[in-house]
Enzyme design. Structure first.
Site, short mmCIF file in Angstrom:
data_model
loop_
_atom_site.label_atom_id
_atom_site.label_comp_id
_atom_site.label_asym_id
_atom_site.label_seq_id
_atom_site.Cartn_x
_atom_site.Cartn_y
_atom_site.Cartn_z
N HIS A 287 0.85 -1.20 0.00
CA HIS A 287 0.00 0.00 0.00
C HIS A 287 0.88 1.25 0.00
CE1 HIS A 287 -4.29 -0.07 -0.06
NE2 HIS A 287 -4.43 0.96 0.75
N ARG B 12 -6.35 1.61 -7.60
CA ARG B 12 -6.34 1.88 -9.03
C ARG B 12 -4.99 1.53 -9.66
NH1 ARG B 12 -8.27 7.85 -8.47
NH2 ARG B 12 -7.78 7.36 -6.31
N SER C 201 -2.95 -0.71 -8.55
CA SER C 201 -2.83 -2.17 -8.54
C SER C 201 -3.55 -2.78 -9.74
CB SER C 201 -3.40 -2.75 -7.23
OG SER C 201 -4.82 -2.75 -7.22
#
Length: 350
Positions: free
Chosen positions: A198, A206, A208
């Site tokens: 993260h 988005r 990813s």
């Protein structure tokens, strides 16, 4: 410190279910590639156009970012400039999506690439964090149907992010080159680990999904060009969070199982290839009645479908033909409208 084991994926074992999905994906890919795609150029061009719109709409919709259908089409066609924050983020996603579709061969999977894609994603906004890793700690949060939020995972601290992203890209690229683990499995693991890190204050989901498209392209699985992977992910959002949660257990100390997320990821890819196959196959039967195809689509989906949905499911017919068929089916009492105006959808009459 988190370590990425892309030699064994934490001693990952390919299950019979995973094997079956890999085989079916391979068979469908081979069937589609052998079906003389050049003869379906007009159909494929329409699928590409629809997939881009669906991908942009779905990926942003997952994050609660919306605009009207009319504005979305205008933004995708670059006929208007964004007029609010949501449309600025939609415009950024459109540009990154186009970049990957057009230049994927030349885009390395690296920390610099990820930062550049993130910078483009927020290029229309006033945000100052586009293209920069997070400088504050964050969490993976799921928004529940009632609007409440639930923490699913605590990612690594912000100061660890640059090193983790560098290590992840290095291990992934090395594993792809060694070719000892099926590339689809490595792609799934890469996307999962990226989400688990993260790395950004905003836009992680988005990015990813855009990275999913990129690594699949580079692994020679180009189904995302014609079928919106983001749209399929949106439909299976609860399963996504469940798979993410199950594979996250023990992630920080390198004991997590990649199986739940890999299983979910392969389900998405298999569904995409099945959809592409079904949308190309009917074109071999030119005499098949459009009314029948619309009724079959509604029966297969078991949910209301919009005119745009039907244009995606039946790409061999144009908008005017589908509009005419919908009017006939409605007049004959075989389907009925749900909603009105831009939100009009159609369902079977029982």
């Amino acid at each position: 410190m988190k370590k990425f084991d892309y030699k064994t994926l934490n001693n990952f074992t390919i299950t019979p279910e995973i094997t079956q999905k890999l085989i079916q994906i391979s068979e469908l890919r081979g069937k589609i590639e052998a079906s003389s795609l050049e003869s379906h150029n007009a159909i494929l061009e329409r699928l590409i156009e629809v997939a881009k719109i669906q991908s942009t709409e779905a990926s942003n919709g997952i994050e609660g970012i919306h605009t009207t259908d009319t504005r979305l089409k205008q933004i995708m066609a670059r006929k208007v400039m964004p007029r609010n924050r949501s449309e600025e983020e939609i415009s950024g996603y459109r540009d990154v999506l186009d970049l990957i579709h057009q230049q994927y061969t030349y885009i390395p999977v690296s920390s610099n690439t990820i930062l550049t894609l993130h910078k483009h994603l927020f290029s229309f906004t006033a945000s100052n964090w586009g293209g920069k890793f997070k400088d504050i700690d964050n969490q993976i949060v799921e928004t529940l149907p009632d609007g409440t939020e639930e923490i699913r995972f605590d990612p690594p601290k912000a100061f660890m992010t640059p090193t983790l992203i560098n290590d992840l890209c290095l291990e992934f690229n090395n594993a792809i080159q060694k070719d000892q683990i099926p590339s689809l499995i490595l792609c799934a693991a890469f996307v999962f680990d990226f989400v688990s890190i993260h790395p950004f204050r905003d836009g992680n989901g988005r990015i990813s999904r855009l990275l999913t498209l990129l690594v699949l392209y580079q692994a020679n699985y180009g189904v995302g060009r014609y079928i919106s992977l983001e749209s399929l992910i949106e439909k299976l959002k609860p399963q996504y969070y469940q798979a993410l949660e199950e594979s996250s257990v023990g992630w920080s100390d390198n004991t997590n199982s990649y199986l739940p997320f890999i299983n979910y990821f392969l389900s998405i890819i298999l569904q995409a290839y099945r959809e592409l196959d079904s949308r190309i196959t009917p074109t071999t039967n030119k005499s098949e009645n459009l009314d029948i195809l619309i009724l079959q689509s509604l029966q297969n989906e078991l949910r209301p479908l919009s005119k745009r949905d039907l244009m995606a499911y039946i790409p061999q017919y144009g908008q005017s033909s589908i509009e005419h068929a919908l009017m006939n089916l409605s007049n004959n009492g075989k389907i009925r409208k749900v909603g009105g105006g831009r939100s009009t959808k159609y369902v079977l009459v029982i």
